[in-house]
Write an enzyme that holds these catalytic residues in place. Structure first.
Site, PDB file in Angstrom:
ATOM      1  N   LYS A 265       0.598  -1.234  -0.282  1.00 19.21           N
ATOM      2  CA  LYS A 265       0.053   0.103  -0.050  1.00 19.21           C
ATOM      3  C   LYS A 265       1.123   1.452   0.027  1.00 19.21           C
ATOM      4  O   LYS A 265       0.726   2.218  -0.363  1.00 19.21           O
ATOM      5  CB  LYS A 265      -0.846   0.024   1.126  1.00 19.21           C
ATOM      6  CG  LYS A 265      -2.073  -1.030   1.049  1.00 19.21           C
ATOM      7  CD  LYS A 265      -3.578  -0.590   2.516  1.00 19.21           C
ATOM      8  CE  LYS A 265      -4.397  -1.127   1.596  1.00 19.21           C
ATOM      9  NZ  LYS A 265      -4.473  -2.816   2.207  1.00 19.21           N
TER      10      LYS A 265
ATOM     11  N   GLU B  23      -9.430   6.971   4.528  1.00 23.23           N
ATOM     12  CA  GLU B  23     -10.633   6.025   4.042  1.00 23.23           C
ATOM     13  C   GLU B  23      -9.489   4.831   5.290  1.00 23.23           C
ATOM     14  O   GLU B  23      -8.752   4.522   3.783  1.00 23.23           O
ATOM     15  CB  GLU B  23     -11.878   6.358   4.377  1.00 23.23           C
ATOM     16  CG  GLU B  23     -11.830   4.977   2.959  1.00 23.23           C
ATOM     17  CD  GLU B  23     -10.650   4.663   1.832  1.00 23.23           C
ATOM     18  OE1 GLU B  23     -10.496   6.423   1.507  1.00 23.23           O
ATOM     19  OE2 GLU B  23     -10.195   4.428   1.428  1.00 23.23           O
TER      20      GLU B  23
ATOM     21  N   SER C  38       1.404  -9.973  -0.696  1.00 25.94           N
ATOM     22  CA  SER C  38       1.392  -7.978  -1.109  1.00 25.94           C
ATOM     23  C   SER C  38       1.600  -7.517   0.630  1.00 25.94           C
ATOM     24  O   SER C  38       1.919  -6.574   0.567  1.00 25.94           O
ATOM     25  CB  SER C  38      -0.179  -8.399  -1.300  1.00 25.94           C
ATOM     26  OG  SER C  38      -0.804  -9.177  -0.343  1.00 25.94           O
TER      27      SER C  38
HETATM   28  C1  PLP Z   1      -5.542  -3.669   1.317  1.00 24.22           C
HETATM   29  C2  PLP Z   1      -4.164  -5.311   1.234  1.00 24.22           C
HETATM   30  C3  PLP Z   1      -5.479  -5.991  -0.156  1.00 24.22           C
HETATM   31  C4  PLP Z   1      -6.094  -5.771  -0.818  1.00 24.22           C
HETATM   32  O1  PLP Z   1      -6.351  -4.278  -1.003  1.00 24.22           O
HETATM   33  P1  PLP Z   1      -5.938  -4.437  -3.044  1.00 24.22           P
HETATM   34  O2  PLP Z   1      -6.357  -2.897  -3.410  1.00 24.22           O
HETATM   35  O3  PLP Z   1      -6.776  -5.215  -3.601  1.00 24.22           O
HETATM   36  O4  PLP Z   1      -4.175  -4.939  -3.257  1.00 24.22           O
HETATM   37  C5  PLP Z   1      -3.829  -6.698   0.418  1.00 24.22           C
HETATM   38  N1  PLP Z   1      -3.702  -7.079   0.219  1.00 24.22           N
HETATM   39  C6  PLP Z   1      -2.739  -6.653   1.586  1.00 24.22           C
HETATM   40  C7  PLP Z   1      -1.458  -7.107   2.359  1.00 24.22           C
HETATM   41  C8  PLP Z   1      -3.248  -5.734   2.609  1.00 24.22           C
HETATM   42  O5  PLP Z   1      -2.993  -4.898   2.722  1.00 24.22           O
END
Ligand code: PLP
Length: 401
Positions: free
Chosen positions: A90, A112, A379
């Site tokens: 993020k 948000e 992610s």
């Molecule tokens: C917020 C988040 C997501 C989901 O958000 P996307 O916009 O779909 O990427 C996925 N993995 C992690 C670790 C997150 O913090």
């Protein structure tokens, strides 16, 4: 050449701007500023320097040799977005938007947040640049995500509880929009995924596309060629589109988005907007949404708070319709199983969101020969999920898999 969206922010029939007259002024100012700075080499250089020295990029690609052997079939690789500062992808985006806010002369940022991850990433860059930061969060979520509320406050942000509606993410989003319209002179609204009205889906994608940009050179260095599959979890879709983007024009690379199937796609308790939803308008854009037969948005559910959104970024709706990307579902139980395997076999504690992508790779790998390669976008890291995991394991103690 893939060239989406069009000038008005449309991805085929999706995306666009569905906003009140009062919001249009703020969106137009943002669009003009972004159009200018995206082509400014100095802006790009500053953003890349910050990604390198503050975020810790490039994130490595790691070959899960043992996990691949145990699973059988294709080789599994991870793009380690969990190793970024603040523990997820993020910050690639919040860093970009904060730098844009600075160039636009805005002294205050708002955001948000649902699970709190985007709030933390926003509070982090606000502290980094000495900007005021206000994060809107549903009262219900504030209770469920207490550690992230503490983090945001430590970073100097104000966390404003939202009690309207169901007191969750979609209500927090409405409050943030209201704040932005009222305070547009000094305030920049940082959206955390590839949703919202144009130019957000395109802008957030471009900031996260650093992920696939790095993979274009890293993956051949490691393996001699491109991956056969790229697999990523889809909440709003920002980490997935970031991992897909530079491969969209390479048809040999299959792109797979993994939605949270929660308690099962037939249970009604999931957030599989593409697999089970219908096109409609929410939060300023047209896209696939979970809705009932009267067009009312139905609540999303997943064990993973970061996937818990009743919509999806409009570009994913488009990629699904044209068949360039495939979207599949993974249940809570499957994700938890993959989570534990990565912990035990590779010594990596993944976020529950990312565990959904990994779980699909674990299903796919045994159907493929050994020389095929699957790249999973990991992610985020799982430290934030330990409370949920502990509760889940306790409830399922002694169960046969
Ligand atoms: C917020 C988040 C997501 C989901 O958000 P996307 O916009 O779909 O990427 C996925 N993995 C992690 C670790 C997150 O913090």
């Amino acid at each position: 050449m893939y060239n989406m969206p069009d000038k008005k922010g449309h991805f085929g029939p999706y995306g666009g701007v569905f906003a009140s007259e009062t919001l249009i002024y703020a969106l137009t100012e943002l669009k003009n500023a972004y159009e200018h700075y995206r082509n400014d080499p100095e802006f790009d250089k500053e953003w890349r320097d910050e990604l390198k020295h503050y975020v810790g990029r490039p994130s490595p690609i790691y070959w899960c040799r043992r996990l691949s052997e145990v699973t059988g079939g294709a080789q599994i690789y991870l793009k380690r977005e969990d190793l970024n500062h603040t523990g997820a992808h993020k910050i690639n985006n919040t860093m970009g938007q904060a730098l844009l806010a600075r160039r636009m002369g805005k002294k205050r940022v708002i955001a948000e947040t649902g699970a709190g991850q985007h709030g933390v990433a926003t509070a982090t860059v606000a502290a980094r640049y000495g900007m005021k930061c206000c994060v809107y969060m549903g009262a219900e979520d504030i209770e469920r995500q207490a550690p992230n509320v503490t983090r945001m406050k430590l970073l100097g942000a104000e966390v404003r509880p939202v009690t309207t509606g169901s007191g969750t993410l979609k209500d927090a989003l409405n409050e943030a929009m209201r704040d932005w319209v009222t305070n547009v002179d000094d305030t920049f609204y940082i959206i955390g995924t590839v949703a919202g009205p144009a130019p957000y889906p395109e802008m957030v994608r471009n900031f996260n596309a650093i992920v696939s940009e790095e993979c274009l050179t890293q993956f051949p260095e490691l393996t001699g060629g491109d991956p056969d599959y790229i697999v990523a979890a889809v909440g709003g879709g920002s980490n997935a589109i970031g991992a897909f983007y530079h491969y969209i024009d390479r048809p040999n690379v299959k792109l797979i988005g993994v939605e949270a199937a929660g308690l099962g796609l037939l249970s009604g308790k999931h957030c599989a907007s593409i697999e089970c939803g219908k096109p409609g308008v929410l939060h300023g854009n047209r896209t696939y949404l979970l809705q009932d037969k009267d067009g009312q948005i139905t609540p999303a559910y997943s064990i993973s708070a970061g996937l818990d959104y009743p919509g999806v970024g409009p570009e994913h709706s488009y990629l699904a319709d044209i068949g360039r990307a495939e979207y599949v579902g993974i249940t809570d139980d499957e994700a938890m199983d993959a989570f534990q395997k990565l912990c035990h076999i590779e010594g990596i504690i993944p976020a529950l969101e990312s565990s959904h992508a990994l779980a699909y790779a674990l299903k796919l790998a045994p159907t493929l020969p050994k020389d095929k390669k699957i790249l999973v976008n990991l992610s985020g890291r799982g430290d934030k999920d330990l409370g949920i995991v502990t509760k889940y394991l306790k409830a399922h103690e002694g169960e046969e898999k």
